[in-house]
Design an enzyme around this catalytic site. Structure first.
Site, PDB file in Angstrom:
ATOM      1  N   HIS A 241       0.861  -1.188   0.000  1.00 32.67           N
ATOM      2  CA  HIS A 241       0.000   0.000   0.000  1.00 32.67           C
ATOM      3  C   HIS A 241       0.892   1.230   0.000  1.00 32.67           C
ATOM      4  O   HIS A 241       2.114   1.136   0.154  1.00 32.67           O
ATOM      5  CB  HIS A 241      -0.950   0.010   1.203  1.00 32.67           C
ATOM      6  CG  HIS A 241      -0.251   0.043   2.531  1.00 32.67           C
ATOM      7  ND1 HIS A 241       0.409   1.155   3.017  1.00 32.67           N
ATOM      8  CD2 HIS A 241      -0.094  -0.916   3.484  1.00 32.67           C
ATOM      9  CE1 HIS A 241       0.927   0.897   4.203  1.00 32.67           C
ATOM     10  NE2 HIS A 241       0.651  -0.364   4.510  1.00 32.67           N
ATOM     11  N   ASP A 368      -2.114 -19.583  12.853  1.00 30.68           N
ATOM     12  CA  ASP A 368      -0.929 -20.139  13.519  1.00 30.68           C
ATOM     13  C   ASP A 368      -0.868 -19.642  14.962  1.00 30.68           C
ATOM     14  O   ASP A 368      -0.762 -18.436  15.217  1.00 30.68           O
ATOM     15  CB  ASP A 368       0.329 -19.718  12.759  1.00 30.68           C
ATOM     16  CG  ASP A 368       1.532 -20.572  13.109  1.00 30.68           C
ATOM     17  OD1 ASP A 368       1.845 -20.683  14.307  1.00 30.68           O
ATOM     18  OD2 ASP A 368       2.151 -21.130  12.178  1.00 30.68           O
ATOM     19  N   SER A 383       2.733  -4.957   7.177  1.00 32.65           N
ATOM     20  CA  SER A 383       2.306  -4.654   5.808  1.00 32.65           C
ATOM     21  C   SER A 383       3.406  -5.007   4.813  1.00 32.65           C
ATOM     22  O   SER A 383       4.550  -4.587   4.970  1.00 32.65           O
ATOM     23  CB  SER A 383       1.966  -3.170   5.671  1.00 32.65           C
ATOM     24  OG  SER A 383       0.857  -2.837   6.454  1.00 32.65           O
TER      25      SER A 383
END
Length: 418
Positions: A241, A368, A383
């Site tokens: 992003h 997990d 990110s």
């Protein structure tokens, strides 16, 4: 007689509506108009009815095998070498009748190094960002706002002053002070369009200098994750992003910048309604991975200074198209502590159909237990963490769902590569 004809016409219309609403036609309209796949990749198109692709296939499985790609009646070869693209219009048949064409692009298979390493991002903008404005107190006791009067808006990017390229906020302050109360011309980038703004500085009796009444931003720093490196071409992609101005949401234009090694010092675990965060540290003289050349809606890009190596995948991985992504099990590579890059299990809850570049391609869920115990799920700083499925790179983590930090959004790797 007329009544009978009307009844027949109505019956015909009813049959037409029934046909249009029938499941086969609904599924036909939902088939994509365009599919992008890589060499030797097979993509199954969701369909429960007996549609079939062209005569060489009897199902709705698109194959990019050599035999299919070399069918000269269907496919044409464009470009050469690693830039070669194979393009064709593949007909879809239903009960022996050709009823639709799917535009298919077959791309050369790419091998990249998956990321997962935490990075410090240091970015200096091209020009300065208008983050706000403020009144100026004049000698006569009045307050003025030159920026507002001139028509400057939050998010504007000032690139030049009187035709001179603007490098940073300090330079703008010096040029304003030199101009004193004489009008100056600002070159401004607004919504990707260039505009000229004339503005007259005012003397601030408290600051004892000339000002425009602007709050400005010319740099930013933070942490994120590398998605992949193309060592052959000395390129990388990260974040998934854009880096934006926190006050205006403007995508920061790149002047100069680097991505450098970063140390994770602490973790703030994510909770419902409160996003978590990786707390890291780096210095401007920390060992650097590469330079920053582009900051876009789909990630951060630049040149690497040397090969980037992932010890979990030293030979690299192949890239898979969005059409091959399946809902279900996958993994992410990320760094959240001093143990370096680790691979964690996730579940792809939803893989959206996207024919054009768009964010929020997938909704994912961390399954997990090791990662859940450390971070509570997806946290800020992750990110760009690459997502693998069946050993291939399919996407990158982009955002956390604040209402449920165990879940988040991800981007198809296709969109980071276009």
């Amino acid at each position: 007689m007329k009544l009978k004809n009307k009844l027949i016409a109505l019956a015909g219309a009813g049959l037409l509506l029934t046909a249009l609403r029938s499941a086969p036609l609904v599924e036909l309209f939902e088939l994509p108009d365009r599919v992008v796949i890589y060499e030797n990749e097979e993509v199954g198109l969701k369909c429960s009815f007996p549609f079939s692709l062209y005569e060489n296939q009897n199902s709705l499985v698109l194959s990019a095998s050599a035999d299919i790609a070399n069918d000269s009646e269907i496919f044409k070869h464009l470009g050469e070498g690693e830039n070669e693209i194979i393009r064709g219009n593949v007909p879809v048949s239903f009960l022996g009748m050709e009823i639709k064409n799917i535009e298919v692009y077959i791309l050369p298979q790419k091998n990249v190094t998956p990321g997962g390493m935490c990075i410090g991002v240091s970015l200096f903008t091209n020009g300065v960002i208008v983050a706000g404005n403020s009144d100026i107190s004049c000698q006569d006791g009045k307050k003025v706002n030159p920026a507002m009067q001139a028509g400057l808006f939050d998010g504007d990017i000032i690139t030049k002053v009187n035709g001179q390229q603007l490098l940073n906020a300090r330079q703008l302050g010096q040029l304003v002070e030199e101009s004193k109360d004489k009008p100056i011309k600002l070159s401004v980038l607004r919504n990707n369009k260039s505009v000229e703004v004339n503005i007259t500085p005012a003397y601030d009796v408290y600051e004892k200098k000339y000002r425009l009444g602007l709050w400005l931003r010319d740099s930013t720093a933070g942490i994120g994750t590398i998605t992949y490196a193309d060592n052959e071409n000395k390129k990388y992609a990260a974040l998934g992003h854009a880096i934006t101005d926190p006050d205006t949401g403007t995508i920061l234009p790149v002047g100069t910048g680097e991505i450098v090694e970063c140390t994770i010092n602490d973790i703030v675990k994510g909770k419902k309604g409160i996003p978590g965060e990786l707390k890291g540290s780096f210095r401007l003289n920390s060992p650097a991975y590469g330079s920053i050349s582009a900051n876009t809606e789909f990630g951060l890009y630049g040149d690497t200074y040397s090969d980037i190596i992932n010890e979990l995948y030293p030979q690299g991985v192949q890239v898979a198209s969005r059409n091959s992504v399946k809902e279900g099990k996958a993994t992410i590579l990320t760094t959240v502590d001093g143990q370096g890059i680790q691979e964690y299990e996730i579940n792809i809850i939803k893989a959206n159909k996207q024919d054009v570049r768009a964010s929020k391609s997938m909704i994912i869920e961390v399954t997990d237990q090791r990662l859940l115990e450390k971070t509570g799920g997806i946290v800020q700083g992750m990110s760009g963490s690459p997502i693998l499925q069946n050993g291939k790179l399919i996407g990158a983590v982009t955002h956390v769902l604040i209402s449920d930090p165990q879940k988040g959004y991800a981007l198809y790797i296709d969109w980071m590569q276009e």
